[in-house]
Scaffold this motif. Structure first.
Motif, PDB file in Angstrom:
ATOM      1  N   MET A 132       0.804  -1.216   0.000  1.00 44.05           N
ATOM      2  CA  MET A 132       0.000   0.000   0.000  1.00 44.05           C
ATOM      3  C   MET A 132       0.844   1.277   0.000  1.00 44.05           C
ATOM      4  SD  MET A 132      -2.895   1.256  -0.375  1.00 44.05           S
ATOM      5  CE  MET A 132      -3.775  -0.305  -0.319  1.00 44.05           C
ATOM      6  N   ALA A 133       1.927   1.293   0.742  1.00 49.63           N
ATOM      7  CA  ALA A 133       2.771   2.499   0.773  1.00 49.63           C
ATOM      8  C   ALA A 133       3.312   2.803  -0.625  1.00 49.63           C
ATOM      9  CB  ALA A 133       3.920   2.307   1.757  1.00 49.63           C
ATOM     10  N   GLY A 134       3.767   1.751  -1.326  1.00 47.96           N
ATOM     11  CA  GLY A 134       4.268   1.925  -2.691  1.00 47.96           C
ATOM     12  C   GLY A 134       3.169   2.310  -3.658  1.00 47.96           C
ATOM     13  N   ASP A 136       9.587 -15.289  -0.531  1.00 49.19           N
ATOM     14  CA  ASP A 136       8.814 -14.413  -1.411  1.00 49.19           C
ATOM     15  C   ASP A 136       9.549 -13.079  -1.569  1.00 49.19           C
ATOM     16  OD1 ASP A 136       6.971 -13.140  -2.912  1.00 49.19           O
ATOM     17  OD2 ASP A 136       5.331 -13.264  -1.445  1.00 49.19           O
ATOM     18  N   ILE A 137      10.046 -12.817  -2.799  1.00 48.63           N
ATOM     19  CA  ILE A 137      10.811 -11.577  -3.006  1.00 48.63           C
ATOM     20  C   ILE A 137       9.932 -10.339  -2.866  1.00 48.63           C
ATOM     21  CG2 ILE A 137      12.448 -12.738  -4.561  1.00 48.63           C
ATOM     22  CD1 ILE A 137      11.108 -11.202  -6.874  1.00 48.63           C
ATOM     23  N   ALA A 138       8.599 -10.501  -3.051  1.00 48.35           N
ATOM     24  CA  ALA A 138       7.690  -9.362  -2.933  1.00 48.35           C
ATOM     25  C   ALA A 138       7.639  -8.812  -1.512  1.00 48.35           C
ATOM     26  CB  ALA A 138       6.285  -9.744  -3.387  1.00 48.35           C
ATOM     27  N   SER A 159      10.864  -1.185  -3.282  1.00 52.55           N
ATOM     28  CA  SER A 159      11.427   0.115  -3.676  1.00 52.55           C
ATOM     29  C   SER A 159      11.740   0.146  -5.168  1.00 52.55           C
ATOM     30  CB  SER A 159      12.704   0.399  -2.881  1.00 52.55           C
ATOM     31  OG  SER A 159      12.446   0.407  -1.502  1.00 52.55           O
ATOM     32  N   SER A 160      12.389  -0.929  -5.667  1.00 51.25           N
ATOM     33  CA  SER A 160      12.760  -0.968  -7.085  1.00 51.25           C
ATOM     34  C   SER A 160      11.520  -0.996  -7.981  1.00 51.25           C
ATOM     35  CB  SER A 160      13.639  -2.184  -7.373  1.00 51.25           C
ATOM     36  OG  SER A 160      12.934  -3.388  -7.145  1.00 51.25           O
ATOM     37  N   SER A 161      10.450  -1.637  -7.531  1.00 50.73           N
ATOM     38  CA  SER A 161       9.209  -1.698  -8.329  1.00 50.73           C
ATOM     39  C   SER A 161       8.570  -0.320  -8.448  1.00 50.73           C
ATOM     40  CB  SER A 161       8.221  -2.673  -7.683  1.00 50.73           C
ATOM     41  OG  SER A 161       8.738  -3.983  -7.674  1.00 50.73           O
ATOM     42  N   VAL A 162       8.539   0.406  -7.328  1.00 57.04           N
ATOM     43  CA  VAL A 162       7.974   1.766  -7.350  1.00 57.04           C
ATOM     44  C   VAL A 162       8.820   2.675  -8.256  1.00 57.04           C
ATOM     45  CG1 VAL A 162       7.521   3.827  -5.964  1.00 57.04           C
ATOM     46  CG2 VAL A 162       6.877   1.566  -5.097  1.00 57.04           C
ATOM     47  N   VAL A 163      10.140   2.610  -8.092  1.00 53.66           N
ATOM     48  CA  VAL A 163      11.031   3.426  -8.917  1.00 53.66           C
ATOM     49  C   VAL A 163      10.897   3.053 -10.393  1.00 53.66           C
ATOM     50  CG1 VAL A 163      13.458   3.929  -9.437  1.00 53.66           C
ATOM     51  CG2 VAL A 163      12.689   3.840  -7.063  1.00 53.66           C
ATOM     52  N   PHE A 164      10.769   1.751 -10.681  1.00 55.66           N
ATOM     53  CA  PHE A 164      10.614   1.277 -12.055  1.00 55.66           C
ATOM     54  C   PHE A 164       9.373   1.880 -12.719  1.00 55.66           C
ATOM     55  CE2 PHE A 164       8.360  -1.874 -14.690  1.00 55.66           C
ATOM     56  CZ  PHE A 164       9.216  -1.915 -15.784  1.00 55.66           C
ATOM     57  N   ASP A 203      15.778  -7.727  -9.097  1.00 56.67           N
ATOM     58  CA  ASP A 203      14.925  -8.837  -8.652  1.00 56.67           C
ATOM     59  C   ASP A 203      15.740 -10.118  -8.480  1.00 56.67           C
ATOM     60  OD1 ASP A 203      12.824  -7.116  -8.723  1.00 56.67           O
ATOM     61  OD2 ASP A 203      11.918  -7.919 -10.544  1.00 56.67           O
ATOM     62  N   MET A 204      16.630 -10.374  -9.425  1.00 57.04           N
ATOM     63  CA  MET A 204      17.450 -11.582  -9.337  1.00 57.04           C
ATOM     64  C   MET A 204      18.392 -11.513  -8.135  1.00 57.04           C
ATOM     65  SD  MET A 204      16.486 -13.728 -11.524  1.00 57.04           S
ATOM     66  CE  MET A 204      17.825 -14.882 -11.204  1.00 57.04           C
ATOM     67  N   TRP A 205      18.914 -10.332  -7.867  1.00 62.03           N
ATOM     68  CA  TRP A 205      19.802 -10.175  -6.719  1.00 62.03           C
ATOM     69  C   TRP A 205      19.048 -10.453  -5.418  1.00 62.03           C
ATOM     70  CZ3 TRP A 205      20.438  -7.057  -2.361  1.00 62.03           C
ATOM     71  CH2 TRP A 205      21.714  -7.081  -1.782  1.00 62.03           C
ATOM     72  N   VAL A 206      17.810  -9.932  -5.315  1.00 60.24           N
ATOM     73  CA  VAL A 206      16.979 -10.196  -4.133  1.00 60.24           C
ATOM     74  C   VAL A 206      16.675 -11.692  -4.037  1.00 60.24           C
ATOM     75  CG1 VAL A 206      14.703  -9.805  -3.089  1.00 60.24           C
ATOM     76  CG2 VAL A 206      15.949  -7.892  -4.120  1.00 60.24           C
ATOM     77  N   PHE A 207      16.374 -12.321  -5.188  1.00 61.72           N
ATOM     78  CA  PHE A 207      16.067 -13.758  -5.198  1.00 61.72           C
ATOM     79  C   PHE A 207      17.274 -14.575  -4.730  1.00 61.72           C
ATOM     80  CE2 PHE A 207      16.171 -17.834  -7.475  1.00 61.72           C
ATOM     81  CZ  PHE A 207      15.039 -18.411  -6.929  1.00 61.72           C
ATOM     82  N   VAL A 208      18.455 -14.204  -5.205  1.00 60.35           N
ATOM     83  CA  VAL A 208      19.669 -14.917  -4.802  1.00 60.35           C
ATOM     84  C   VAL A 208      19.887 -14.776  -3.300  1.00 60.35           C
ATOM     85  CG1 VAL A 208      22.198 -14.937  -4.990  1.00 60.35           C
ATOM     86  CG2 VAL A 208      20.787 -14.804  -7.054  1.00 60.35           C
ATOM     87  N   GLN A 209      19.670 -13.576  -2.770  1.00 61.28           N
ATOM     88  CA  GLN A 209      19.818 -13.372  -1.330  1.00 61.28           C
ATOM     89  C   GLN A 209      18.838 -14.248  -0.548  1.00 61.28           C
ATOM     90  OE1 GLN A 209      22.187 -11.386   0.208  1.00 61.28           O
ATOM     91  NE2 GLN A 209      23.006 -11.282  -1.878  1.00 61.28           N
TER      92      GLN A 209
END
Length: 452
Positions: A54-56, A230-232, A239-244, A436-442
């Motif tokens: 919701m914030a995003g 869950d990367i979401a 943050s990256s989704s909002v900026v995108f 997204d891939m970096w978050v998934f790898v983490q």
């Protein structure tokens, strides 16, 4: 607080409606609600598919509310500028056809007034009234045409008006010169209409590129498995989704803004060209990479403007000799071409009848085709009437080719920016995928460490 009120006022419906109506179009509250509602529903759906919290969503919603009025304003401004251009071209063609039949300015304007509509017709009415009811003095036509040129003025229109006044006051043969003007206007309008079509096609491709990048981002979050995390739920993903999404909207706005400019008065870069020309003159003996870059800028500027100078010379030759016609036409050119012309005309004046003086034109710049056309003025000044007429016809044909090349150069400059806008959405989408891939790898490494 005052700045916030000012921003809201600038983007309010009433303000938008007033601006769009000034452009000559209707914009109702129903249209506004439809556009805004459709955009907001689409954005909420997109946020849901990308699983933005919701914030995003609130941030993206705010960006959408700001972006939509700007895009709508650009859309109507583009329509307005295209209509102004079309009205201007129609007016000039009507004037030429009418004047060829009845070489009287007042009669021509009265006839053209019946053929035009809207704001153009009102401007012509003011011009007619000025001629009919003003006191008789030498600048009456200048004042009359000012009402039209103020709204629709172009270099070609001003040249046409000056020529009409010249014929009205001094007489002489004018049919050939009118044909030159008509062909120049036709060629110019065809190239501009082609550019408008190409720009809209490229804008459509930019929009498709943005939609594909957004679809890629939506697909990415759906394909990644949730079993290991869950990367979401990750802050970096949110943050990256909002900026995108905000960057995608920004690219759309900027690409729309590129369509907004006057077709009657192209944007001037005279200061940059002046600096480039002065640099080339100073650094003539040091021809490095920067020199070649500046030289190219000067050569493109001269190549664009030279055909218009030729056109004005041909019009001036209706009542002046070749040298005076060249000198008068040079007054309306920009700094690089004007400087080169004045230097060459000075040499011609010192050594009249010498071909050497004509050969000195643009000696520092490799523009062979332009220099070849310029040398034809030597033939015009030296040959007899019959030979001069043949030379003039040949010059007109060459000038038409140069004018077409000039318009193509301007079209290339105008279309170049769209290549960047088509590439940007892909770059932004690639950055989003990497994040997204970096978050998934983490998430995967964290899951694996817990399992072990």
């Amino acid at each position: 607080m005052a700045e916030r009120k000012c921003f809201v006022k600038r983007h309010s419906f009433r303000k938008m409606q007033k601006i769009i109506e000034e452009y000559g179009y209707d914009y109702s509250l129903r249209k506004h609600v439809t556009f805004m509602g459709a955009a907001i529903i689409f954005i909420f759906l997109l946020c849901h598919l990308m699983r933005i919290k919701m914030a995003g969503v609130c941030v993206v919603f705010t960006g959408t509310v700001i972006a939509i009025p700007i895009i709508i304003g650009y859309y109507y401004r583009v329509l307005y500028e295209e209509k102004r251009f079309s009205d201007s071209v129609d007016y000039m063609e009507y004037v030429i056809y009418s004047f060829l039949r009845t070489p009287k300015i007042i009669n021509t304007l009265e006839e053209v007034q019946k053929l035009c509509h809207g704001n153009m017709r009102q401007c012509i009415e003011k011009a007619v009234d000025r001629i009919q009811y003003a006191d008789v003095y030498k600048d009456i036509y200048v004042d009359a045409f000012y009402h039209i040129e103020k709204e629709y003025g172009t270099d070609r229109m001003r040249a046409l008006h000056r020529f009409l006044v010249q014929i009205e006051q001094q007489g002489g043969e004018y049919a050939k010169s009118m044909e030159v003007l008509l062909e120049d206007i036709r060629q110019w309008s065809e190239m501009v209409y082609l550019l408008q079509k190409e720009q809209k096609e490229l804008q459509r491709k930019v929009s498709i590129s943005i939609m594909l990048s957004v679809a890629t981002a939506v697909t990415m979050v759906g394909l990644l498995p949730r079993e290991i995390g869950d990367i979401a739920e990750n802050f970096l993903y949110q943050s990256s989704s909002v900026v995108f999404l905000l960057l995608s909207m920004l690219v759309l706005i900027l690409s729309r803004k590129t369509l907004v400019h006057s077709w009657l008065q192209p944007e001037s870069n005279s200061l940059e060209v002046k600096k480039a020309y002065d640099y080339c003159i100073r650094q003539e003996n040091v021809k490095g990479r920067h020199y070649r870059f500046m030289e190219k800028k000067v050569k493109r500027s001269i190549a664009k403007e030279f055909p218009m100078w030729i056109r004005n010379v041909i019009l001036n030759m209706q009542t002046e000799n070749v040298f005076v016609a060249m000198d008068k036409a040079a007054e309306d050119t920009s700094y690089p071409l004007k400087t080169e012309l004045q230097r060459t005309l000075g040499d011609i004046e010192k050594k009249p009848g010498s071909m050497w003086a004509y050969q000195q034109f643009l000696m520092k710049f490799d523009l062979k085709q332009i220099k070849t056309v310029f040398l034809m003025f030597y033939s015009l000044s030296e040959f007899g009437t019959k030979e001069a007429e043949e030379q003039l016809n040949a010059m007109i044909q060459r000038n038409n080719k140069l004018a077409e090349q000039s318009e193509r150069l301007m079209n290339e400059d105008a279309l170049g920016i769209f290549g960047i806008y088509m590439l940007l959405p892909m770059v932004i989408a690639a950055g989003k995928m990497i994040m997204d891939m970096w978050v998934f790898v983490q998430q995967f490494l964290l899951f694996y460490s817990n399992v072990v």
